[in-house]
Design a protein around this motif. Structure first.
Motif, PDB file in Angstrom:
ATOM      1  N   LEU A 110       0.836  -1.204   0.000  1.00  0.00           N
ATOM      2  CA  LEU A 110       0.000   0.000   0.000  1.00  0.00           C
ATOM      3  C   LEU A 110       0.870   1.252   0.000  1.00  0.00           C
ATOM      4  N   PRO A 111       0.319   2.373  -0.477  1.00  0.00           N
ATOM      5  CA  PRO A 111       1.061   3.637  -0.382  1.00  0.00           C
ATOM      6  C   PRO A 111       1.295   4.014   1.085  1.00  0.00           C
ATOM      7  N   GLU A 112       2.367   4.756   1.333  1.00  0.00           N
ATOM      8  CA  GLU A 112       2.737   5.169   2.692  1.00  0.00           C
ATOM      9  C   GLU A 112       1.573   5.845   3.409  1.00  0.00           C
ATOM     10  N   ARG A 113       0.837   6.684   2.695  1.00  0.00           N
ATOM     11  CA  ARG A 113      -0.286   7.424   3.284  1.00  0.00           C
ATOM     12  C   ARG A 113      -1.340   6.462   3.846  1.00  0.00           C
ATOM     13  N   GLU A 116       0.072   4.616   6.909  1.00  0.00           N
ATOM     14  CA  GLU A 116       0.096   5.485   8.088  1.00  0.00           C
ATOM     15  C   GLU A 116      -1.240   5.473   8.821  1.00  0.00           C
ATOM     16  N   VAL A 117      -2.348   5.720   8.100  1.00  0.00           N
ATOM     17  CA  VAL A 117      -3.645   5.788   8.791  1.00  0.00           C
ATOM     18  C   VAL A 117      -4.096   4.415   9.283  1.00  0.00           C
ATOM     19  N   LEU A 118      -3.802   3.375   8.517  1.00  0.00           N
ATOM     20  CA  LEU A 118      -4.166   2.030   8.975  1.00  0.00           C
ATOM     21  C   LEU A 118      -3.372   1.648  10.218  1.00  0.00           C
ATOM     22  N   GLY A 119      -2.097   1.988  10.238  1.00  0.00           N
ATOM     23  CA  GLY A 119      -1.275   1.699  11.409  1.00  0.00           C
ATOM     24  C   GLY A 119      -1.763   2.434  12.644  1.00  0.00           C
TER      25      GLY A 119
END
Length: 170
Positions: A110-113, A116-119
């Motif tokens: 997945l893209p970093e963005r 980030e939100v999933l993490g």
């Protein structure tokens, strides 16, 4: 008077009372120390909110009361989880680690963005409102980003599952 001096004065004046308050309400010296340290850490962080004079002690009691409540809730959650684990082990069910390599592989693509939100949502347990504060956007934008990231992860897992099935049939 500086913030440091103000905190020192509050600490010196009220430490004995907070210590006694915590000691009478906890079951171990470690728990007592945790309550005291969390109470005075809150006072340090919010020294501008600490009232003057004897009202400071009442304010500190209120903080200590909330710290104790959080401590009890945590202990209760741990006890429930421990009981559930004991029951599972007593039932003779084998406890096996779950294979999540396919999830990690899809997540990593997945893209970093999105990662980030999933993490923040899954690993840190943050709500959309909290994620918004961390990433610097509105709650609606964070909720939208999280929804889209979950959809992209689900699609990646679906593609991976289809590929695994197709490879197994070949």
């Amino acid at each position: 008077m500086t913030h440091r001096d103000r905190f020192q004065a509050v600490y010196d004046a009220h430490y004995p009372a907070i210590h006694q308050y915590a000691a009478r309400r906890t079951g171990s010296p470690d728990d007592c120390a945790d309550v005291i340290s969390e109470t005075f850490l809150t006072a340090w962080r919010r020294i501008g909110d600490v009232p003057e004079g004897e009202r400071a002690l009442l304010w500190l009691y209120g903080v200590a009361r909330r710290v104790l409540a959080n401590q009890k809730r945590g202990a209760s959650r741990r006890a429930v989880l421990a009981e559930r684990l004991r029951n599972e082990l007593a039932a003779g069910r084998p406890v096996r680690p779950v294979e999540l390599d396919h999830v990690r592989a899809a997540f990593d693509r997945l893209p970093e963005r999105d990662r980030e939100v999933l993490g923040l949502a899954c690993w840190e347990g943050l709500s959309s409102e909290q994620i918004a504060k961390v990433v610097g956007c509105t709650a609606i934008a964070a909720r939208t980003r999280l929804h889209r990231a979950r959809k992209r992860l689900a699609a990646a897992l679906e593609r991976q599952s289809s590929l695994t099935i197709a490879m197994g049939e070949a």
